[in-house]
Design an enzyme around this catalytic site. Structure first.
Site, PDB file in Angstrom:
ATOM      1  N   ASP A 102       1.034  -1.223   0.073  1.00 43.14           N
ATOM      2  CA  ASP A 102       0.075   0.014  -0.050  1.00 43.14           C
ATOM      3  C   ASP A 102       0.995   1.260  -0.084  1.00 43.14           C
ATOM      4  O   ASP A 102       1.791   1.137   0.572  1.00 43.14           O
ATOM      5  CB  ASP A 102      -0.911   0.169   1.100  1.00 43.14           C
ATOM      6  CG  ASP A 102      -1.600  -1.248   1.486  1.00 43.14           C
ATOM      7  OD1 ASP A 102      -2.140  -1.832   0.595  1.00 43.14           O
ATOM      8  OD2 ASP A 102      -2.187  -1.319   2.738  1.00 43.14           O
TER       9      ASP A 102
HETATM   10  N1  URA Z   1      -1.129  -5.795   4.242  1.00 43.42           N
HETATM   11  C1  URA Z   1      -1.729  -4.519   4.223  1.00 43.42           C
HETATM   12  O1  URA Z   1      -2.485  -4.216   4.569  1.00 43.42           O
HETATM   13  N2  URA Z   1      -0.792  -3.567   3.423  1.00 43.42           N
HETATM   14  C2  URA Z   1       0.268  -4.089   2.808  1.00 43.42           C
HETATM   15  O2  URA Z   1       0.905  -3.173   2.110  1.00 43.42           O
HETATM   16  C3  URA Z   1       0.866  -5.372   2.696  1.00 43.42           C
HETATM   17  C4  URA Z   1      -0.002  -6.079   3.491  1.00 43.42           C
END
Ligand code: URA
Length: 235
Positions: A102
């Site tokens: 993310d």
């Molecule tokens: N889980 C999440 O919520 N975000 C990420 O970037 C990776 C795993």
């Protein structure tokens, strides 16, 4: 492969632009001798403006993704490609992220132009552990490790339960989480499912690979030894 095509595929320009670079004498061999478009010279012996060529097709790199960058090519904001040489965005075959992190997640991100390798790393069969550290808004209750490990946790709008995941409590509001799959916003949604909220998330390990001192925004190419470590889950 013809030199013009090889160099154009590395993102140095269109075939027309690369043909012009040949005519301008900017493409030479390692000894500085001007090359011609139909010369048969290996990748390692070619220089553009005196510099060795970018890595050939089949590259795998490890980036320490900082917070604030997305893994998409299309996002109008900062994207992980901005952290690499601009030519890397123009390569053919294109360079993709291996899975995604993310925008607000930092840490270890792999990128490759090798579709088969990408598939091998992300395939559920590989069961490569991904290890994250999460800072939480609320104290852990104590039952999260059992819920995450159960293999029955169902996230909203998903059709199948999550595979068992590991949770190690580091501090009342800090935990290490180990996943073997990668669903959308998985860790944030897992903590939401147990009444908590993730403030910050960092991935520090994928398979046998760690960041090994790379600072946020830094990257390095991975060679054969790194690739072996990636798939070595005994580390
Ligand atoms: N889980 C999440 O919520 N975000 C990420 O970037 C990776 C795993």
């Amino acid at each position: 492969m013809k030199l013009v095509k090889l160099i154009a595929n590395l993102g140095y320009g269109s075939r027309k632009q690369v043909a012009l670079m040949f005519r301008e004498g900017r493409i030479t061999d390692a000894a500085g001798e001007v090359l011609y478009a139909d010369d048969a010279v290996g990748h390692a012996d070619v220089r553009v403006d005196g510099e060795p060529l970018d890595p050939p097709q089949g590259l795998l790199l490890l980036l320490h993704k900082p917070v604030g960058y997305t893994c998409s090519t299309k996002d109008p904001g900062r994207v992980v490609y901005d952290l690499l040489p601009p030519r890397f965005r123009l390569r053919n075959p294109s360079l993709s992220t291996v899975g995604r992190l993310d925008r607000d997640t930092s840490g270890l991100l792999l990128m490759t132009d090798d579709g088969a390798l990408l598939h091998r790393i992300t395939s559920p069969k590989a069961m490569l552990p991904k290890i994250y550290e999460a800072a939480l808004a609320e104290d852990l209750r104590g039952d999260e490790a059992a819920i995450f490990a159960s293999g029955t946790l169902m996230l909203e709008s998903e059709k199948t339960p999550l595979a068992p995941a590991g949770l190690e409590v580091l501090e009342p509001r800090r935990a290490q989480v180990t996943l073997v799959e990668g669903r959308y916003h998985q860790i944030r949604r897992m903590f939401a499912a147990v009444g908590n909220h993730v403030h910050s998330l960092h991935r520090h390990r994928l398979g046998g690979l760690g960041l090994d001192g790379l600072a946020p925004g830094e990257w390095r190419l991975l060679g054969d030894a790194d690739r072996a470590r990636l798939f070595d889950t005994t580390l």
